[in-house]
Write an enzyme that holds these catalytic residues in place. Sequence first.
Site, PDB file in Angstrom:
ATOM      1  N   CYS A  47      -2.145  -0.900   4.286  1.00 25.55           N
ATOM      2  CA  CYS A  47      -1.058  -0.244   4.854  1.00 25.55           C
ATOM      3  C   CYS A  47      -0.676   1.100   3.592  1.00 25.55           C
ATOM      4  O   CYS A  47      -1.048   0.861   2.628  1.00 25.55           O
ATOM      5  CB  CYS A  47       0.210  -1.029   5.084  1.00 25.55           C
ATOM      6  SG  CYS A  47       1.797  -0.222   5.244  1.00 25.55           S
ATOM      7  N   SER A  49       1.980   1.884   2.407  1.00 25.85           N
ATOM      8  CA  SER A  49       2.845   1.457   1.342  1.00 25.85           C
ATOM      9  C   SER A  49       2.032   1.006   0.167  1.00 25.85           C
ATOM     10  O   SER A  49       2.554   1.077  -0.773  1.00 25.85           O
ATOM     11  CB  SER A  49       3.700   0.315   1.841  1.00 25.85           C
ATOM     12  OG  SER A  49       4.485   0.632   2.975  1.00 25.85           O
ATOM     13  N   HIS A  52       1.168   4.068  -1.641  1.00 27.38           N
ATOM     14  CA  HIS A  52       2.343   4.582  -2.226  1.00 27.38           C
ATOM     15  C   HIS A  52       2.419   3.953  -3.918  1.00 27.38           C
ATOM     16  O   HIS A  52       2.811   4.951  -4.655  1.00 27.38           O
ATOM     17  CB  HIS A  52       3.626   4.221  -1.435  1.00 27.38           C
ATOM     18  CG  HIS A  52       3.926   5.083  -0.315  1.00 27.38           C
ATOM     19  ND1 HIS A  52       3.309   6.264   0.156  1.00 27.38           N
ATOM     20  CD2 HIS A  52       4.500   4.906   0.847  1.00 27.38           C
ATOM     21  CE1 HIS A  52       3.541   6.953   1.151  1.00 27.38           C
ATOM     22  NE2 HIS A  52       4.365   5.870   1.801  1.00 27.38           N
ATOM     23  N   HIS A  68       0.048  -6.421   1.389  1.00 24.27           N
ATOM     24  CA  HIS A  68       1.230  -7.036   1.987  1.00 24.27           C
ATOM     25  C   HIS A  68       1.049  -7.378   3.379  1.00 24.27           C
ATOM     26  O   HIS A  68       1.987  -7.642   4.323  1.00 24.27           O
ATOM     27  CB  HIS A  68       2.648  -6.423   1.730  1.00 24.27           C
ATOM     28  CG  HIS A  68       2.549  -4.873   2.228  1.00 24.27           C
ATOM     29  ND1 HIS A  68       1.784  -3.918   1.743  1.00 24.27           N
ATOM     30  CD2 HIS A  68       3.263  -4.442   3.498  1.00 24.27           C
ATOM     31  CE1 HIS A  68       2.017  -2.858   2.572  1.00 24.27           C
ATOM     32  NE2 HIS A  68       2.802  -3.246   3.713  1.00 24.27           N
ATOM     33  N   CYS A 175       2.664  -6.714   8.810  1.00 23.02           N
ATOM     34  CA  CYS A 175       3.513  -5.722   8.390  1.00 23.02           C
ATOM     35  C   CYS A 175       3.468  -4.612   9.427  1.00 23.02           C
ATOM     36  O   CYS A 175       4.314  -4.376  10.227  1.00 23.02           O
ATOM     37  CB  CYS A 175       2.983  -4.847   6.850  1.00 23.02           C
ATOM     38  SG  CYS A 175       4.014  -3.200   6.795  1.00 23.02           S
TER      39      CYS A 175
HETATM   40  P1  CND Z   1      -0.931   6.267   7.725  1.00 16.37           P
HETATM   41  O1  CND Z   1      -1.047   7.217   6.471  1.00 16.37           O
HETATM   42  O2  CND Z   1      -1.666   5.592   8.322  1.00 16.37           O
HETATM   43  O3  CND Z   1       0.371   7.222   8.728  1.00 16.37           O
HETATM   44  C1  CND Z   1       0.970   8.524   8.467  1.00 16.37           C
HETATM   45  C2  CND Z   1       0.602   9.684   9.434  1.00 16.37           C
HETATM   46  O4  CND Z   1       1.386  10.719   9.177  1.00 16.37           O
HETATM   47  C3  CND Z   1      -0.746  10.206   9.341  1.00 16.37           C
HETATM   48  O5  CND Z   1      -1.492  10.178  10.647  1.00 16.37           O
HETATM   49  C4  CND Z   1      -0.746  11.732   8.729  1.00 16.37           C
HETATM   50  O6  CND Z   1      -1.503  12.512   9.475  1.00 16.37           O
HETATM   51  C5  CND Z   1       0.746  11.898   9.377  1.00 16.37           C
HETATM   52  N1  CND Z   1       1.379  12.995   8.649  1.00 16.37           N
HETATM   53  C6  CND Z   1       1.262  13.002   7.031  1.00 16.37           C
HETATM   54  N2  CND Z   1       1.920  14.016   6.947  1.00 16.37           N
HETATM   55  C7  CND Z   1       2.554  14.873   7.740  1.00 16.37           C
HETATM   56  C8  CND Z   1       3.313  15.568   8.495  1.00 16.37           C
HETATM   57  N3  CND Z   1       3.732  16.610   7.241  1.00 16.37           N
HETATM   58  N4  CND Z   1       3.919  16.001   9.436  1.00 16.37           N
HETATM   59  C9  CND Z   1       3.271  15.119  10.437  1.00 16.37           C
HETATM   60  N5  CND Z   1       2.535  14.185  10.225  1.00 16.37           N
HETATM   61  C10 CND Z   1       1.976  13.758   9.107  1.00 16.37           C
HETATM   62  O7  CND Z   1       0.519   5.390   7.129  1.00 16.37           O
HETATM   63  P2  CND Z   1       1.242   4.150   7.749  1.00 16.37           P
HETATM   64  O8  CND Z   1       1.258   4.180   9.323  1.00 16.37           O
HETATM   65  O9  CND Z   1       0.422   2.962   7.306  1.00 16.37           O
HETATM   66  O10 CND Z   1       2.512   3.938   7.187  1.00 16.37           O
HETATM   67  C11 CND Z   1       3.391   5.045   7.774  1.00 16.37           C
HETATM   68  C12 CND Z   1       4.711   4.963   6.731  1.00 16.37           C
HETATM   69  O11 CND Z   1       5.508   3.729   7.132  1.00 16.37           O
HETATM   70  C13 CND Z   1       4.436   4.816   5.227  1.00 16.37           C
HETATM   71  O12 CND Z   1       5.479   5.566   4.496  1.00 16.37           O
HETATM   72  C14 CND Z   1       4.671   3.599   4.676  1.00 16.37           C
HETATM   73  O13 CND Z   1       4.855   3.272   3.501  1.00 16.37           O
HETATM   74  C15 CND Z   1       5.795   3.165   5.706  1.00 16.37           C
HETATM   75  C16 CND Z   1       5.861   1.635   5.809  1.00 16.37           C
HETATM   76  C17 CND Z   1       7.262   1.207   6.066  1.00 16.37           C
HETATM   77  C18 CND Z   1       7.636  -0.080   6.021  1.00 16.37           C
HETATM   78  C19 CND Z   1       9.055  -0.640   6.637  1.00 16.37           C
HETATM   79  O14 CND Z   1       8.949  -1.746   6.462  1.00 16.37           O
HETATM   80  N6  CND Z   1       9.858   0.185   6.654  1.00 16.37           N
HETATM   81  C20 CND Z   1       6.559  -0.963   6.123  1.00 16.37           C
HETATM   82  N7  CND Z   1       5.165  -0.648   6.062  1.00 16.37           N
HETATM   83  C21 CND Z   1       5.031   0.833   5.810  1.00 16.37           C
HETATM   84 ZN    ZN Z   2       3.254  -2.066   5.190  1.00 20.17          ZN
END
Ligand code: CND
Ligand code: ZN
Length: 375
Positions: A47, A49, A52, A68, A175
């Site tokens: 993922c 995160s 990050h 995770h 997740c």
């Molecule tokens: P992933 O990196 O796979 O997806 C992110 C997407 O965003 C990609 O398709 C990118 O091309 C796109 N992107 C990047 N920059 C931009 C921009 N400026 N404008 C438009 N699109 C853009 O990530 P993921 O799906 O694994 O995770 C997404 C987020 O969710 C990430 O920040 C992660 O840390 C977070 C997350 C949150 C939680 C929670 O509990 N809230 C749990 N896990 C992950």
């Molecule tokens: Zn996650």
Amino acid sequence: MSTVGKVIKCKAAVLWEAHKPFTIEDIEVAPPKAHEVRIKMVATGVCRSDDHVISGSLVTALPAVLGHEGAGIVESVGEGVTCVKPGDKVIPLFSPQCGKCRICKHPESNFCCQSTLTQSQGTLLDGTTRFSCKGKPIHNFISTSTFSQYTVVDDMAVVKIDGASPLDKVCLIGCGFSTGYGSAVKVAKVTPGSTCAVFGLGGVGLSVIIGCKAAGAARIIAVDINKDKFAKAKELGATECINPQDYSKPIQEVLQEMTDGGVDFSFEVIGRLDTITSALLSSHPACGVSVIVGVPPNSQSLSINPMLLLMGRTWKGAIFGGFKSKDSVPKLVADFMAKKFPLDPLITHVLPFEKINEAFDLLRTGKSIRTVLTF
Ligand code: CND
Ligand code: ZN
Ligand code: ZN
């Protein structure tokens, strides 16, 4: 020969410091103490995160075993553990549910007071870790640490799932899937006939789309700067896909024009301050709901004009899709087994665990949605 009560020597991916690749190390995993569970990992998703942490945007104690989004089989349990037994198929819970605290008793909230998510000390509940490598303790990561052949978790951070479930798929319920899906159906409470905008089409964002569709949204507008993500977004329910780079004006203005003043529900699923603002502004000022799902960079703030909320807009966020993890994960696994939602479209790559650095490269270059690492 039984491993119960003994130290297990196994392989784990250790992140020694930020901005560096993982190294596969021989580590030692101590037996579980009271109210802890040792799990033999079978599969884990990768993922953003986790990435990050590598990029420094999410801070946790290093060196650590990250990961995770896993699933595995209980190897042994410590004293007093009653929720699982050796041989059970389980999912570790990065968002635990102790069942006793104020939040666990709250009908709606899910962010258990025992959660270690907002701390960065990288230990189990008792303040120590069961991992060591070359004589040095290795930290845990958010109650889970799934990038290891064996991990130890607190019993409030693990749940038994259907013994027939395929662990190399349902690991995503640990997740990405649940976080996205719950953000739509539970946090935003998307309504039938509504209009939604989803910023970011990774594994989590696409799961938001699955949730919006399941909730009966009429329009689901997918937003990403990587147009290679659009085909999958459409397959999962997006009705339109837009790339902010194709427009000379801010994407929120484009969305406002497309939707008579703003969408009913917007979701930021990237983790950037600029897109969190764009998602907020693309929701309707009087009736819109904007949900922060992406994890924003450590210690950064936004300055927002309160007028943006005064007309009635709602701005919210949630961990793990607002789901109480112990209650919800077994049900989500049962729903997957009953074919109520798909997970296969989210899994673009399956690699042996040792190729973990390749999996992160695929994520960073936008070539994968989810890579599942198998042990
Ligand atoms: P992933 O990196 O796979 O997806 C992110 C997407 O965003 C990609 O398709 C990118 O091309 C796109 N992107 C990047 N920059 C931009 C921009 N400026 N404008 C438009 N699109 C853009 O990530 P993921 O799906 O694994 O995770 C997404 C987020 O969710 C990430 O920040 C992660 O840390 C977070 C997350 C949150 C939680 C929670 O509990 N809230 C749990 N896990 C992950
Ligand atoms: Zn996650
Ligand atoms: Zn609790």
